[in-house]
Design a protein around this motif. Structure first.
Motif, PDB file in Angstrom:
ATOM      1  N   GLN A 436      15.870   7.200  -1.701  1.00  0.00           N
ATOM      2  CA  GLN A 436      16.393   8.425  -2.324  1.00  0.00           C
ATOM      3  C   GLN A 436      15.704   8.701  -3.661  1.00  0.00           C
ATOM      4  OE1 GLN A 436      18.591   6.099  -0.843  1.00  0.00           O
ATOM      5  NE2 GLN A 436      20.508   7.159  -0.314  1.00  0.00           N
ATOM      6  N   ALA A 437      15.390   7.639  -4.388  1.00  0.00           N
ATOM      7  CA  ALA A 437      14.682   7.820  -5.658  1.00  0.00           C
ATOM      8  C   ALA A 437      13.294   8.423  -5.397  1.00  0.00           C
ATOM      9  CB  ALA A 437      14.568   6.485  -6.388  1.00  0.00           C
ATOM     10  N   ALA A 438      12.632   7.923  -4.377  1.00  0.00           N
ATOM     11  CA  ALA A 438      11.299   8.446  -4.047  1.00  0.00           C
ATOM     12  C   ALA A 438      11.385   9.876  -3.524  1.00  0.00           C
ATOM     13  CB  ALA A 438      10.627   7.535  -3.023  1.00  0.00           C
ATOM     14  N   ASP A 439      12.474  10.201  -2.816  1.00  0.00           N
ATOM     15  CA  ASP A 439      12.699  11.594  -2.383  1.00  0.00           C
ATOM     16  C   ASP A 439      12.721  12.509  -3.610  1.00  0.00           C
ATOM     17  OD1 ASP A 439      13.018  10.730   0.266  1.00  0.00           O
ATOM     18  OD2 ASP A 439      15.219  10.810   0.198  1.00  0.00           O
ATOM     19  N   GLN A 440      13.451  12.081  -4.643  1.00  0.00           N
ATOM     20  CA  GLN A 440      13.586  12.887  -5.862  1.00  0.00           C
ATOM     21  C   GLN A 440      12.239  13.130  -6.529  1.00  0.00           C
ATOM     22  OE1 GLN A 440      16.318  14.124  -7.715  1.00  0.00           O
ATOM     23  NE2 GLN A 440      17.725  13.731  -6.016  1.00  0.00           N
ATOM     24  N   LEU A 441      11.343  12.143  -6.415  1.00  0.00           N
ATOM     25  CA  LEU A 441      10.051  12.243  -7.094  1.00  0.00           C
ATOM     26  C   LEU A 441       9.041  13.092  -6.312  1.00  0.00           C
ATOM     27  CD1 LEU A 441       9.784   8.536  -8.279  1.00  0.00           C
ATOM     28  CD2 LEU A 441       9.989  10.538  -9.755  1.00  0.00           C
ATOM     29  N   GLY A 442       9.383  13.455  -5.085  1.00  0.00           N
ATOM     30  CA  GLY A 442       8.463  14.285  -4.308  1.00  0.00           C
ATOM     31  C   GLY A 442       7.275  13.520  -3.772  1.00  0.00           C
ATOM     32  N   ALA A 443       7.518  12.296  -3.333  1.00  0.00           N
ATOM     33  CA  ALA A 443       6.439  11.493  -2.746  1.00  0.00           C
ATOM     34  C   ALA A 443       5.955  12.137  -1.444  1.00  0.00           C
ATOM     35  CB  ALA A 443       6.946  10.080  -2.479  1.00  0.00           C
ATOM     36  N   THR A 444       4.732  11.788  -1.037  1.00  0.00           N
ATOM     37  CA  THR A 444       4.159  12.376   0.185  1.00  0.00           C
ATOM     38  C   THR A 444       4.717  11.687   1.423  1.00  0.00           C
ATOM     39  OG1 THR A 444       2.121  12.941  -0.958  1.00  0.00           O
ATOM     40  CG2 THR A 444       2.022  12.842   1.443  1.00  0.00           C
ATOM     41  N   LYS A 445       5.219  12.501   2.322  1.00  0.00           N
ATOM     42  CA  LYS A 445       5.786  11.994   3.584  1.00  0.00           C
ATOM     43  C   LYS A 445       4.641  11.634   4.529  1.00  0.00           C
ATOM     44  CE  LYS A 445       9.750  15.144   3.183  1.00  0.00           C
ATOM     45  NZ  LYS A 445      10.719  14.150   2.710  1.00  0.00           N
ATOM     46  N   MET A 446       4.569  10.344   4.893  1.00  0.00           N
ATOM     47  CA  MET A 446       3.413   9.840   5.623  1.00  0.00           C
ATOM     48  C   MET A 446       3.735   9.597   7.108  1.00  0.00           C
ATOM     49  SD  MET A 446       1.394   9.782   3.002  1.00  0.00           S
ATOM     50  CE  MET A 446      -0.061   8.904   3.601  1.00  0.00           C
ATOM     51  N   ASP A 447       2.661   9.364   7.880  1.00  0.00           N
ATOM     52  CA  ASP A 447       2.796   9.106   9.318  1.00  0.00           C
ATOM     53  C   ASP A 447       3.011   7.622   9.612  1.00  0.00           C
ATOM     54  OD1 ASP A 447       2.564  11.769   9.838  1.00  0.00           O
ATOM     55  OD2 ASP A 447       0.480  11.686  10.532  1.00  0.00           O
ATOM     56  N   ARG A 448       4.120   7.094   9.087  1.00  0.00           N
ATOM     57  CA  ARG A 448       4.504   5.684   9.267  1.00  0.00           C
ATOM     58  C   ARG A 448       3.542   4.729   8.568  1.00  0.00           C
ATOM     59  NH1 ARG A 448       5.871   3.870  15.140  1.00  0.00           N
ATOM     60  NH2 ARG A 448       6.074   1.954  13.939  1.00  0.00           N
ATOM     61  N   PRO A 449       3.725   4.516   7.280  1.00  0.00           N
ATOM     62  CA  PRO A 449       2.858   3.595   6.545  1.00  0.00           C
ATOM     63  C   PRO A 449       3.073   2.150   6.996  1.00  0.00           C
ATOM     64  CG  PRO A 449       4.010   5.081   5.057  1.00  0.00           C
ATOM     65  CD  PRO A 449       4.666   5.211   6.397  1.00  0.00           C
ATOM     66  N   GLU A 450       2.011   1.544   7.461  1.00  0.00           N
ATOM     67  CA  GLU A 450       2.062   0.140   7.886  1.00  0.00           C
ATOM     68  C   GLU A 450       1.373  -0.697   6.818  1.00  0.00           C
ATOM     69  OE1 GLU A 450       3.555  -1.032  10.706  1.00  0.00           O
ATOM     70  OE2 GLU A 450       3.531   0.535  12.208  1.00  0.00           O
ATOM     71  N   ASP A 451       0.443  -1.545   7.238  1.00  0.00           N
ATOM     72  CA  ASP A 451      -0.189  -2.457   6.296  1.00  0.00           C
ATOM     73  C   ASP A 451      -1.058  -1.678   5.306  1.00  0.00           C
ATOM     74  OD1 ASP A 451      -0.738  -4.913   5.241  1.00  0.00           O
ATOM     75  OD2 ASP A 451      -1.837  -5.662   6.982  1.00  0.00           O
ATOM     76  N   VAL A 452      -1.083  -2.130   4.075  1.00  0.00           N
ATOM     77  CA  VAL A 452      -1.926  -1.526   3.041  1.00  0.00           C
ATOM     78  C   VAL A 452      -2.487  -2.665   2.211  1.00  0.00           C
ATOM     79  CG1 VAL A 452       0.172  -1.027   1.711  1.00  0.00           C
ATOM     80  CG2 VAL A 452      -1.973   0.039   1.048  1.00  0.00           C
ATOM     81  N   GLU A 453      -3.799  -2.677   2.038  1.00  0.00           N
ATOM     82  CA  GLU A 453      -4.420  -3.891   1.515  1.00  0.00           C
ATOM     83  C   GLU A 453      -5.723  -3.537   0.791  1.00  0.00           C
ATOM     84  OE1 GLU A 453      -3.822  -6.866   4.369  1.00  0.00           O
ATOM     85  OE2 GLU A 453      -5.188  -8.297   3.452  1.00  0.00           O
ATOM     86  N   ALA A 454      -5.982  -4.236  -0.312  1.00  0.00           N
ATOM     87  CA  ALA A 454      -7.212  -4.024  -1.079  1.00  0.00           C
ATOM     88  C   ALA A 454      -8.345  -4.852  -0.468  1.00  0.00           C
ATOM     89  CB  ALA A 454      -7.006  -4.419  -2.534  1.00  0.00           C
ATOM     90  N   ASN A 455      -9.516  -4.234  -0.379  1.00  0.00           N
ATOM     91  CA  ASN A 455     -10.703  -4.895   0.158  1.00  0.00           C
ATOM     92  C   ASN A 455     -11.302  -5.791  -0.926  1.00  0.00           C
ATOM     93  OD1 ASN A 455     -13.459  -5.425   0.872  1.00  0.00           O
ATOM     94  ND2 ASN A 455     -13.399  -3.694   2.295  1.00  0.00           N
ATOM     95  N   PRO A 456     -11.439  -7.098  -0.665  1.00  0.00           N
ATOM     96  CA  PRO A 456     -11.901  -8.015  -1.712  1.00  0.00           C
ATOM     97  C   PRO A 456     -13.361  -7.807  -2.092  1.00  0.00           C
ATOM     98  CG  PRO A 456     -11.735  -9.167   0.391  1.00  0.00           C
ATOM     99  CD  PRO A 456     -11.166  -7.796   0.608  1.00  0.00           C
ATOM    100  N   VAL A 457     -14.111  -7.049  -1.300  1.00  0.00           N
ATOM    101  CA  VAL A 457     -15.532  -6.858  -1.591  1.00  0.00           C
ATOM    102  C   VAL A 457     -15.792  -5.512  -2.261  1.00  0.00           C
ATOM    103  CG1 VAL A 457     -17.842  -6.697  -0.596  1.00  0.00           C
ATOM    104  CG2 VAL A 457     -16.236  -8.439   0.223  1.00  0.00           C
ATOM    105  N   ASN A 458     -15.326  -4.413  -1.676  1.00  0.00           N
ATOM    106  CA  ASN A 458     -15.648  -3.113  -2.291  1.00  0.00           C
ATOM    107  C   ASN A 458     -14.532  -2.588  -3.193  1.00  0.00           C
ATOM    108  OD1 ASN A 458     -13.724  -1.863  -0.678  1.00  0.00           O
ATOM    109  ND2 ASN A 458     -15.194  -0.734   0.575  1.00  0.00           N
ATOM    110  N   GLY A 459     -13.416  -3.268  -3.248  1.00  0.00           N
ATOM    111  CA  GLY A 459     -12.357  -2.906  -4.183  1.00  0.00           C
ATOM    112  C   GLY A 459     -11.483  -1.750  -3.745  1.00  0.00           C
ATOM    113  N   LYS A 460     -11.846  -1.075  -2.663  1.00  0.00           N
ATOM    114  CA  LYS A 460     -11.030   0.057  -2.212  1.00  0.00           C
ATOM    115  C   LYS A 460      -9.790  -0.442  -1.478  1.00  0.00           C
ATOM    116  CE  LYS A 460     -15.097   3.013  -1.683  1.00  0.00           C
ATOM    117  NZ  LYS A 460     -15.867   3.860  -0.753  1.00  0.00           N
TER     118      LYS A 460
END
Ligand code: FEO
Ligand code: CA
Ligand code: CA
Length: 648
Positions: A436-460
């Protein structure tokens, strides 16, 4: 995640009145390099003349990342074709060994698996059900050992139909329910590679451990002890019993596991019996607590799963749980500072300032992506000093803008709309009601966010979005730049760079990396790589990186959207093969490949084969993998037959 979350068979590209064509939405956020290589879409860009949209892309390429430009990222195996058989298939030159299956004894004194003779006591000493997140933690602690370590394995959920002969889903017995509680949680498994390259686990190791849905856990961070965390069994609001639906995860630089409680709502029942004026009603509704009885019916035997009796119990699940796998007597800790939602996973990276950043997706259609930034800094020379770093910091939620920029918005009580006038009373309240807090902030509604991870080589940073067949449907959010396809059956992957190359930054620049599907599908996209050379991919779910920075993807949904088994794919993110999706492994009938993890030198790839035979029953099986008798969720190890680096 399972077939309970249905995926449409069709791949519609109707825009449902969004006012923009698919190509118009899509091209705003594909890289210029990719667009030029993709040819047909590049034409559309020229027609649109969308220079503003492309500016951001140039900035991404100018960001301080260390993208390799030589051949060092080349992936060399010959991709396999998608498969529909009931066996694990791997590319030529590789083999998949079975490491451990549901019910295998984890301790010297544990009974052997016997599907006709199950008990709570046995299950508490055996591998749990439905293997999910897998991690390899080298032994000894602090080493880089590639041949001996601890494998962590989540046991996401149970399925009585696949566990108990003659199971009656309308009338589970108390013993069956309690066995299922014991089959949840996670395992720590001491593994070793012998001189012949064979991997096995050591039943006599003192490190082996089972964590279940009844293991005592400490609740820490800002929400610990809050009124909304207290139950009749725990008036302190700081001691929970067990963890539920642990899906993906991650590990910290100090060698602990972060295990993610995902679809915790399904265990609870009877929301309709809470009075309408009860403030918890809106909270539980936002998180999907069932209105009447649960599908599992556990509330018949345990009051804590009945919200009309214990209305705060659901607030004690849906957190990131930190566990020290090197100390089998350690108490797992629910870290409330990282937010309360259907955590797919939590993956850590240390920023240049030393602060620890943990990324996490909320796996629900139209929900959000988060990151946590610690207040304190990581001390590589003092493990004990790091153990509570995740209790204090700032949780942010992402907004993706059409122009390729994005911002991280803090979920801090008293800031922005998170004030009393909008019903927020404290930081604990903001965290317990993260959505609900994120709803208030107007976060972007995504297509089911699963794993999210930083690439140890290129930093992205790479975010897998598994699918959302409701995108663009009537009354639901329309396609946008970051979620560009209506009826997104195949999912996609977004790539971003935190501004200044600083993981603690509150702004970033992003682009679409992959749009899943078959090469023939005009809406699929592989970073501009020639489509005729890529493997089809559907529903990217969990991801990891090899030490060269190549992205490896496990899928959950190919049986629905591609009509083939789920898979493991490799895809270089830099160099001449950028975007070339290549299938290494095919799972088995009805299963997803739930998670994957390399050892320290990429000579072994551990993978979870979850819910084999889903859709069938023990009496009428669709899978009898792995041993030809009964379908059993398992962990396999992929190695090169030469013993060399996987993918190189
Ligand atoms: Fe348990 Fe997001 O899959
Ligand atoms: Ca998953
Ligand atoms: Ca991962």
């Amino acid at each position: 995640m399972s077939v309970h979350d249905e995926i449409s068979d069709t791949v519609g590209r109707s825009q449902a009145g969004t006012g923009a064509t698919f190509e118009e939405i899509l091209e705003r956020r594909l890289s210029r390099r990719g667009l030029l290589k993709a040819g047909v879409v590049a034409t559309a860009v020229v027609a649109l003349g969308s220079e503003a949209a492309l500016d951001g892309v140039h900035s991404v390429e100018a960001a301080p990342v260390t993208a390799p430009t030589d051949q060092s990222t080349m992936v060399t195996f010959t991709p396999i074709r998608p498969d529909t058989t009931d066996q694990v298939t791997v590319a030529e030159g590789y083999r998949a060994q079975l490491l451990i299956s549901w019910g295998d004894p984890l301790f010297s004194d544990a009974p052997a698996f016997d599907i006709n003779n199950q008990s709570v006591a046995a299950q508490e000493r055996q591998l749990g059900f439905n293997s999910d997140f897998v991690a390899y933690m080298p032994l000894p602690l602090g080493s880089r050992s590639s041949f001996e370590g601890l494998v962590w394995n989540n046991h996401e959920y149970t399925d009585g139909l696949m566990m108990f002969p003659g199971y009656d889903a309308k009338n589970p017995t108390r013993e069956q329910v309690d066995i299922e509680l014991a089959a949840h949680g996670a395992s720590v498994i001491h593994v070793r590679r012998d001189a012949t390259g064979e991997w096995s686990y050591d039943r006599s190791s003192r490190y082996n451990r089972r964590v279940t849905a009844t293991t005592p856990m400490r609740i820490s961070g800002p929400a610990a002890g809050a009124e909304m965390m207290k139950t009749s069994a725990d008036p302190t609001g700081a001691q929970a019993l067990g963890m539920l639906n642990n899906c993906g995860g991650g590990w910290t630089p100090w060698g602990t596991i972060l295990t993610a409680e995902e679809n915790f709502n399904q265990y609870f029942a009877n929301l309709d019996l809470l009075p309408a004026e009860d403030p918890r009603k809106a909270l539980h509704t936002r998180y999907g607590i069932p209105k009447a009885e649960s599908e599992r019916l556990w509330e018949r035997f345990h009051d804590r799963f009945d919200v009309s009796k214990e209305p705060n119990e659901p607030n004690r699940f849906g957190w990131i749980v930190e566990v020290d796998p090197y100390d089998p007597s350690s108490t797992p800790v629910k870290r409330t500072a990282l937010g309360h939602f259907k955590h797919e996973a939590a993956t850590c990276v240390v920023a240049s300032s030393g602060r620890v950043v943990a990324y996490s997706g909320d796996d629900e259609r139209f929900d959000y992506v988060y990151k946590f930034v610690s207040d304190g800094t990581y001390n590589p020379n003092d493990r004990a000093a790091n153990l509570d770093l995740l209790d204090s910091g700032t949780l942010y939620v992402a907004r993706f803008s059409e122009d390729g920029t994005g911002v991280w918005m803090p979920l801090v009580y008293g800031q922005g709309p998170l004030v009393e006038a909008n019903g927020f009373s404290s930081q604990a309240d903001v965290l317990i009601r993260t959505r609900q807090a994120a709803d208030q902030l107007g976060a972007t509604k995504m297509d089911r966010p699963e794993d999210v991870e930083a690439n140890p080589v290129n930093g992205k940073v790479y975010l897998a979005l598994t699918n959302n067949t409701q995108r663009g449907a009537e009354g639901r959010a329309a396609p946008d730049a970051a979620n560009p396809r209506a009826n997104n059956a195949f999912g996609h992957i977004i790539e971003w760079t935190e501004d200044g190359g600083d993981y603690t930054a509150t702004s970033f620049r992003w682009e679409i990396f992959i749009l899943g599907g078959t090469p023939e599908d005009p809406s699929s996209y592989f970073a501009g790589f020639p489509k005729e050379q890529v493997s089809p991919i559907g529903s990217p779910d969990n991801v990891t990186f090899d030490t060269r920075g190549n992205l490896w993807i496990a899928t959950d949904g190919q049986p629905s959207n591609l009509k083939v088994n789920d898979a493991i794919h490799a895809v270089p993110v830099d160099g001449p093969q950028r975007g070339r999706v290549m299938q290494l492994l095919s799972g088995v009938t009805g299963a997803e490949v739930a998670s994957l993890a390399f050892n320290t030198d990429d000579t072994a790839l551990f993978a979870s084969i979850q819910h084999p035979g889903e859709g069938g029953t023990l009496e009428q099986p669709t899978s009898v993998w792995p041993t030809g008798v009964v379908a059993r969720p398992s962990v396999v190890v992929v190695t090169s037959t030469s013993g060399g680096t996987i993918g190189a």
